[in-house]
Design a protein around this motif. Structure first.
Motif, mmCIF file in Angstrom:
data_model
loop_
_atom_site.group_PDB
_atom_site.id
_atom_site.type_symbol
_atom_site.label_atom_id
_atom_site.label_comp_id
_atom_site.label_asym_id
_atom_site.label_seq_id
_atom_site.Cartn_x
_atom_site.Cartn_y
_atom_site.Cartn_z
ATOM 1 N N GLN A 1 53.794 43.689 56.263
ATOM 2 C CA GLN A 1 53.222 44.522 55.195
ATOM 3 C C GLN A 1 53.940 45.862 55.112
ATOM 4 O OE1 GLN A 1 51.226 44.545 52.750
ATOM 5 N NE2 GLN A 1 49.926 42.738 52.927
ATOM 6 N N ALA A 2 54.451 46.347 56.254
ATOM 7 C CA ALA A 2 55.084 47.667 56.271
ATOM 8 C C ALA A 2 56.510 47.628 55.700
ATOM 9 C CB ALA A 2 55.112 48.215 57.698
ATOM 10 N N ALA B 1 56.635 33.659 49.400
ATOM 11 C CA ALA B 1 56.647 34.704 50.430
ATOM 12 C C ALA B 1 55.250 35.269 50.626
ATOM 13 C CB ALA B 1 57.606 35.818 50.033
ATOM 14 N N ARG B 2 54.996 35.739 51.834
ATOM 15 C CA ARG B 2 53.711 36.334 52.188
ATOM 16 C C ARG B 2 53.957 37.515 53.119
ATOM 17 N NH1 ARG B 2 49.592 31.737 54.065
ATOM 18 N NH2 ARG B 2 50.268 30.536 52.248
ATOM 19 N N ALA B 3 53.105 38.546 53.040
ATOM 20 C CA ALA B 3 53.257 39.705 53.926
ATOM 21 C C ALA B 3 52.033 39.822 54.826
ATOM 22 C CB ALA B 3 53.434 40.971 53.096
ATOM 23 N N GLU B 4 52.244 40.192 56.092
ATOM 24 C CA GLU B 4 51.152 40.252 57.067
ATOM 25 C C GLU B 4 51.154 41.601 57.805
ATOM 26 O OE1 GLU B 4 48.866 37.989 57.432
ATOM 27 O OE2 GLU B 4 49.782 36.376 56.229
ATOM 28 N N TYR B 5 49.958 42.031 58.224
ATOM 29 C CA TYR B 5 49.811 43.245 59.033
ATOM 30 C C TYR B 5 50.049 42.929 60.508
ATOM 31 C CZ TYR B 5 47.764 45.721 55.073
ATOM 32 O OH TYR B 5 47.569 46.329 53.876
ATOM 33 N N GLN B 6 50.511 43.953 61.270
ATOM 34 C CA GLN B 6 50.911 43.628 62.642
ATOM 35 C C GLN B 6 49.755 43.345 63.608
ATOM 36 O OE1 GLN B 6 53.627 46.359 64.513
ATOM 37 N NE2 GLN B 6 52.272 48.118 64.429
ATOM 38 N N ILE B 7 48.568 43.922 63.373
ATOM 39 C CA ILE B 7 47.474 43.621 64.314
ATOM 40 C C ILE B 7 47.070 42.131 64.246
ATOM 41 C CG2 ILE B 7 45.055 44.098 64.923
ATOM 42 C CD1 ILE B 7 45.653 47.072 64.430
ATOM 43 N N PRO C 1 54.121 51.494 52.482
ATOM 44 C CA PRO C 1 54.476 52.880 52.151
ATOM 45 C C PRO C 1 54.982 53.009 50.713
ATOM 46 C CG PRO C 1 56.148 51.882 53.573
ATOM 47 C CD PRO C 1 55.150 50.821 53.296
ATOM 48 N N ARG C 2 54.028 52.910 49.759
ATOM 49 C CA ARG C 2 54.373 52.841 48.338
ATOM 50 C C ARG C 2 55.258 54.009 47.861
ATOM 51 N NH1 ARG C 2 52.234 49.999 44.369
ATOM 52 N NH2 ARG C 2 50.543 49.336 45.713
ATOM 53 N N GLU C 3 54.901 55.233 48.298
ATOM 54 C CA GLU C 3 55.653 56.395 47.791
ATOM 55 C C GLU C 3 57.090 56.392 48.274
ATOM 56 O OE1 GLU C 3 53.546 60.047 48.480
ATOM 57 O OE2 GLU C 3 51.835 59.292 47.325
ATOM 58 N N LEU C 4 57.271 56.035 49.561
ATOM 59 C CA LEU C 4 58.635 55.984 50.104
ATOM 60 C C LEU C 4 59.468 54.955 49.356
ATOM 61 C CD1 LEU C 4 58.089 56.124 53.983
ATOM 62 C CD2 LEU C 4 58.953 57.919 52.472
ATOM 63 N N VAL C 5 58.845 53.817 49.037
ATOM 64 C CA VAL C 5 59.568 52.753 48.334
ATOM 65 C C VAL C 5 59.919 53.218 46.920
ATOM 66 C CG1 VAL C 5 59.381 50.431 47.375
ATOM 67 C CG2 VAL C 5 58.564 50.886 49.695
#
Ligand SMILES: *Cc1c(COP(=O)(O)O)cnc(C)c1O
Length: 450
Positions: free
Chosen positions: A293-294, A356-362, A435-439
């Motif tokens: 996700q990051a 494609a899929r995005a996952e959080y690290q926890i 990190p939407r703003e950084l992207v």
């Protein structure tokens, strides 16, 4: 109860599979970083043989005998049935995993590292320069270089150099020279240190230093561990072996799952199978790429022309990108922090052959611990992203009663990532939001290509 599908050395692939022969539409060409015209890989940086492989349309490319002998020092790798995980999940799905963690360096990366060292050696190169983050690629290349008598210089991101000394020691044991980046040894390094003596480094800076090193010396070439077509090509030994092993069990997977950083381990696994989907023999085959996700390049990035590196010295490719200036949060799956993605994977996603899929690290670490407690293997945090999705799919089968066959690409072990497991087990691990703003900031800076 059969748990492993074993191949003999005689049954190992003798050729790599080149997807470029079978793409329904050809890949868009690479563009030169300055002129924006179609280009090859910069010849002073890469040997001719790899440049040819990069653009070849030949379906099968022979693996030289000498290289097959080196592959035999750890290949074929085993394909396991994860009976114990299936039982833990109480799922009717069958889960198979192809495990690349048994290579000497602990991941899939030696599959291309030894090939790159071989072709450089054949063309009279004496020395390879490369970059590494946490050290997975650097250690694979250090091993490849030692097998073929090449010198190896690794620019290692300074923060990792001091925080994660064990992979550095591994590289040095294989004879590589490892230096914290930014360094005093290159112009760009000196410039950065002058402005910021405490700079902790980044993968982008380390790439720029390695490239400068290779440009500056006639006896030296540069080497890249993922993203490029020839790297994915070398990794197809994984999928070709897996296909034969599954055949022995009379299985063809319904779903194939793997993690993507630059895309090489997963492409190496699924490319031999995607041919069957492209040609209509297996229209229902699902291929799922998993990213953090990051750093959600494919799920949230733009499909656009962008530089392969931060400094804008590498060729421009049409790919999903978060912007070449994007520096992702310091998540533990260091191998999944690249701003772009292999053009082959992006192209196949665009054409609808992969999802494609995005996952959080926890939740990813929760899945990794479940896997460790059922199969015993402590997976690399990168590979754990794929484990998370495999578990989700197997649980869906429990709900629906469907008996799907799932193939997991397990790219490496996590023995050098125990500090991350420690953070998770002690409850200190944190999730990073997208990190939407950084992207958005990084995407404002894409090169213009007609
Ligand atoms: C480097 C690495 C990755 C990510 O790279 P890809 O090119 O996407 O395969 C994944 N898993 C492991 C274990 C790695 O070392």
């Amino acid at each position: 109860m059969q748990t492993k599908a074993v191949l003999t050395e005689k049954e190992m692939p003798t050729h790599w599979y080149n997807i470029q022969a079978d793409l329904p539409e050809p890949l868009p060409p690479l563009r030169h970083p300055a002129t924006k015209e179609p280009t090859r890989l910069p010849p002073p940086l890469f040997p001719e043989a790899l440049n040819e492989q990069e653009f070849s349309k030949e379906r099968w490319i022979e693996i030289p005998e000498e290289l097959q002998d080196i592959y035999r020092t750890w290949r074929p790798t085993l394909l396991h049935r994860a009976y114990r995980l299936e039982k833990t999940l109480d799922t009717p799905a069958r889960i198979f995993f192809k495990y690349e963690g048994t290579s000497q360096a602990g991941s899939h990366k030696p599959n291309t590292a030894v090939a790159q060292a071989y072709y450089n050696k054949k063309e009279g190169v004496k020395r390879l320069a490369t970059e590494t983050g946490a050290g997975q690629w650097g250690s694979a290349l250090a091993m490849g270089c030692t097998f073929f008598g090449l010198e190896c210089k690794v620019y290692m991101v300074k923060a990792s150099y001091y925080q994660k000394p064990y992979r550095r020691v591994l590289m040095e044991t294989w004879g590589a020279q490892v230096i914290p980046s930014p360094s005093e040894e290159t112009e760009i390094g000196r410039k950065i240190l002058k402005d910021d003596p405490d700079c902790a480094g980044s993968l982008g800076i380390a790439i720029s230093e390695a490239v400068e090193d290779a440009f500056a010396r006639d006896d030296t070439r540069y080497s890249l561990g993922s993203v490029l077509n020839h790297v994915l090509l070398h990794q197809t030994v994984i999928g070709l072996e897996a296909m034969k092993q599954l055949e022995k069990l009379d299985v063809y997977p319904d779903i194939i799952v793997g993690c993507i950083g630059g895309g090489s381990n997963f492409a190496g696994t699924f490319l031999p199978f995607v041919k069957d989907k492209i040609e209509g023999r297996k229209p229902d085959l699902r291929i799922i790429c998993v990213e953090p996700q990051a750093c959600p390049t494919v799920t949230k990035g733009l499909y656009a022309w962008d530089y392969g590196d931060v400094a804008g010295m590498a060729p421009i490719a049409l790919m999903y990108t978060l912007g070449h200036g994007f520096v992702p949060p310091p998540l533990h799956a260091g191998g999944l922090r690249y701003h772009g993605m292999a053009p082959i994977i992006c192209h196949l996603h665009k054409l609808g052959f992969v999802e494609a899929r995005a996952e959080y690290q926890i939740p990813v670490f929760e899945a990794a611990v479940k896997f460790a407690r059922s199969e015993g293997i402590v997976a690399a945090p990168e590979a754990a992203h794929a484990i998370k999705v495999v578990i989700d799919e197997a649980l869906k089968c429990r709900e629906s009663g469907e008996k799907k066959d799932i193939l997991l690409a397990l790219s490496g072990h996590g023995h050098f990532d125990l500090a991350a497991y420690d953070e998770f087990l002690s409850g200190r691990l944190q999730d990073y939001e997208y990190p939407r703003e950084l992207v958005e900031k990084a995407l404002a800076d894409l090169p213009k290509v007609d």
